[in-house]
Design a protein around this motif. Structure first.
Motif, PDB file in Angstrom:
ATOM      1  N   GLY A  14       9.089 -30.463 -16.899  1.00 48.65           N
ATOM      2  CA  GLY A  14       8.120 -30.018 -15.900  1.00 48.65           C
ATOM      3  C   GLY A  14       7.147 -29.010 -16.457  1.00 48.65           C
ATOM      4  O   GLY A  14       5.943 -29.061 -16.160  1.00 48.65           O
ATOM      5  N   PHE A  15       7.650 -28.093 -17.298  1.00 39.17           N
ATOM      6  CA  PHE A  15       6.783 -27.086 -17.898  1.00 39.17           C
ATOM      7  C   PHE A  15       5.756 -27.730 -18.827  1.00 39.17           C
ATOM      8  O   PHE A  15       4.572 -27.369 -18.811  1.00 39.17           O
ATOM      9  CB  PHE A  15       7.631 -26.072 -18.671  1.00 39.17           C
ATOM     10  N   VAL A  16       6.179 -28.701 -19.608  1.00 39.43           N
ATOM     11  CA  VAL A  16       5.267 -29.371 -20.548  1.00 39.43           C
ATOM     12  C   VAL A  16       4.181 -30.133 -19.786  1.00 39.43           C
ATOM     13  O   VAL A  16       2.985 -30.061 -20.127  1.00 39.43           O
ATOM     14  CB  VAL A  16       6.049 -30.321 -21.476  1.00 39.43           C
ATOM     15  N   ALA A 196       7.015 -22.547  -3.648  1.00 37.31           N
ATOM     16  CA  ALA A 196       5.604 -22.679  -3.995  1.00 37.31           C
ATOM     17  C   ALA A 196       5.401 -23.704  -5.104  1.00 37.31           C
ATOM     18  O   ALA A 196       4.442 -24.487  -5.077  1.00 37.31           O
ATOM     19  CB  ALA A 196       5.038 -21.328  -4.418  1.00 37.31           C
ATOM     20  N   THR A 197       6.297 -23.707  -6.083  1.00 37.69           N
ATOM     21  CA  THR A 197       6.179 -24.677  -7.176  1.00 37.69           C
ATOM     22  C   THR A 197       6.363 -26.098  -6.665  1.00 37.69           C
ATOM     23  O   THR A 197       5.599 -27.006  -7.022  1.00 37.69           O
ATOM     24  CB  THR A 197       7.229 -24.378  -8.262  1.00 37.69           C
ATOM     25  N   ILE A 249      -2.113 -38.460 -10.739  1.00 38.16           N
ATOM     26  CA  ILE A 249      -1.529 -37.832  -9.547  1.00 38.16           C
ATOM     27  C   ILE A 249      -0.009 -37.872  -9.622  1.00 38.16           C
ATOM     28  O   ILE A 249       0.676 -36.885  -9.311  1.00 38.16           O
ATOM     29  CB  ILE A 249      -2.034 -38.539  -8.276  1.00 38.16           C
ATOM     30  N   MET A 250       0.541 -39.011 -10.046  1.00 37.37           N
ATOM     31  CA  MET A 250       1.998 -39.142 -10.149  1.00 37.37           C
ATOM     32  C   MET A 250       2.569 -38.154 -11.159  1.00 37.37           C
ATOM     33  O   MET A 250       3.586 -37.490 -10.904  1.00 37.37           O
ATOM     34  CB  MET A 250       2.364 -40.566 -10.548  1.00 37.37           C
ATOM     35  N   LEU A 251       1.924 -38.038 -12.325  1.00 36.65           N
ATOM     36  CA  LEU A 251       2.411 -37.112 -13.349  1.00 36.65           C
ATOM     37  C   LEU A 251       2.346 -35.666 -12.861  1.00 36.65           C
ATOM     38  O   LEU A 251       3.252 -34.866 -13.134  1.00 36.65           O
ATOM     39  CB  LEU A 251       1.596 -37.274 -14.630  1.00 36.65           C
ATOM     40  N   LEU A 254       5.164 -35.184 -10.371  1.00 39.14           N
ATOM     41  CA  LEU A 254       6.429 -35.206 -11.095  1.00 39.14           C
ATOM     42  C   LEU A 254       6.643 -33.912 -11.861  1.00 39.14           C
ATOM     43  O   LEU A 254       7.741 -33.330 -11.842  1.00 39.14           O
ATOM     44  CB  LEU A 254       6.462 -36.396 -12.050  1.00 39.14           C
ATOM     45  N   GLY A 255       5.602 -33.445 -12.536  1.00 37.42           N
ATOM     46  CA  GLY A 255       5.715 -32.221 -13.323  1.00 37.42           C
ATOM     47  C   GLY A 255       6.071 -31.018 -12.467  1.00 37.42           C
ATOM     48  O   GLY A 255       6.982 -30.248 -12.809  1.00 37.42           O
TER      49      GLY A 255
END
Length: 280
Positions: A14-16, A196-197, A249-251, A254-255
Motif C-alpha cells: 500500500g505504501f509503494v 482517514a486512510t 482508479i482501481m490501483l 487498492l493502495g
C-alpha cells in the motif's frame, strides 16, 4: 520504519502504490510527454505507442499526460474531502462522546439523518443544488463522509472519558476544552488515521463516480472519472481509454485500502504484540 514495512506486506504494498501515485501527481509537469490540452486530431484514438504511451483520446490528447495531471485533481479533491470530513467528524464525535446526554442525542440524530441517505445519491443531490465545480464537489463529499468519523470518534471518546487520567484531569481543575484536546484527542489519533486512510480510497471512488456521471469537475479538466466517462463512448474501437483510467482508479483504491489495513495492524497494540511474537 523499514523493519515495520518488511514485516507487514499489506503496509509495504500500500505504501509503494500510494507513494508512486503521489509522486506522479506532484511531478506531473515533469513526467508529462505532451501538453495536457494539446490536441492532434490527425492521431485521435490511436493505440499505445512510443509517442503516446497510453494512446490518445477522441481529441488526440495524450492519455498518459491527462492521467498524470488527473492524479493531481482527483487525489487533491479526495484529500481535501477527507481532511475536512475528519475535522468536522472529529469535532462532532468528541463533543457528543464527552458531554453525552442531550448534546449526544441531538448530534447523533443529526448524524443519523445524513446516514439515512445513500452516499452517492446525497452527493449528487448536493451538487445538483449548489452546482458543479471543484469546491462544491468537496463540500458535497464532506457532507457525505463526516458521519463515519463522527461515529467512530464518539465511540472512542465514550471509552476514554471514564479513564482514571481523565478523572485526574478534572480533579486538577482542567477545563473541558483542555481535557478534550489534550487528554482525549491524542489517544484517538489511531482510529482517525486508519479511518482517514481507508476513507481516501472511498473518496477517490466517489469523486470518480460523480465525474463519470457529470456531477464532478467540469471538462476539459482532466479527472480519472471524466476520462473513464468519455472512454466508454469508444469502447469498441479504443478500449485503452477506459482501461487506463479504470486501472488507475482501481490501483489508487487498492493502495489506500492496503495502507489502511497495514496502519491498523501497526497501530493496534494487539497487532504489534503478534508481530513481535512472530519476529521472535
Amino acid at each position: 520504519m523499514l523493519r515495520t514495512l518488511v514485516r507487514n506486506p499489506s503496509l509495504l504494498v500500500g505504501f509503494v502504490i500510494t507513494l508512486t501515485l503521489a509522486l506522479i501527481a506532484v511531478l506531473a509537469p515533469l513526467l508529462a510527454t505532451h501538453g495536457v490540452e494539446q490536441m492532434d486530431m490527425v492521431n485521435r484514438l490511436q493505440g499505445p505507442s512510443a509517442a503516446h504511451w497510453l494512446g490518445t483520446d477522441n481529441f488526440g490528447r495524450d492519455v498518459w499526460t491527462r492521467l498524470a495531471y488527473g492524479a493531481r485533481l482527483s487525489m487533491g479533491v479526495a484529500a481535501a474531502a477527507v481532511a475536512f470530513s475528519v475535522l468536522l467528524g472529529t469535532i462532532v464525535g468528541l463533543v457528543a462522546g464527552y458531554f453525552g446526554g442531550w448534546v449526544d442525542m441531538i448530534l447523533m440524530r443529526i448524524t443519523d439523518i445524513f446516514l439515512g441517505f445513500p452516499a452517492l445519491i446525497l452527493a449528487m443531490a448536493v451538487v445538483a443544488i449548489i452546482g458543479p465545480g471543484t469546491v462544491n464537489l468537496v463540500i458535497a463529499m464532506v457532507l457525505v463522509f463526516w458521519t463515519e468519523y463522527a461515529r467512530v470518534i464518539r465511540a472512542t471518546t465514550l471509552s476514554l472519558r471514564k479513564r482514571p487520567y481523565i478523572d485526574a484531569a478534572r480533579t486538577g481543575g482542567a477545563s473541558h476544552l483542555n481535557i478534550i484536546f489534550r487528554e482525549i484527542l491524542p489517544n484517538a489519533y489511531g482510529p482517525i488515521i486508519v479511518l482517514a486512510t481507508l476513507g481516501f480510497g472511498t473518496a477517490i471512488i466517489t469523486e470518480s463516480a460523480l465525474s463519470f456521471l457529470g456531477f464532478g469537475v467540469r471538462p476539459p479538466a482532466p479527472t480519472w472519472g471524466g476520462t473513464l466517462s468519455y472512454g466508454t463512448r469508444f469502447l469498441s474501437q479504443s478500449p485503452w481509454l477506459s482501461f487506463a483510467s479504470g486501472l488507475t482508479i482501481m490501483l489508487a483504491c487498492l493502495g489506500f485500502n492496503l495502507l489502511g489495513d497495514g496502519l491498523r495492524d501497526m497501530l493496534d497494540p494487539r497487532g504489534r504484540q503478534r508481530a513481535a511474537g512472530e519476529a521472535r
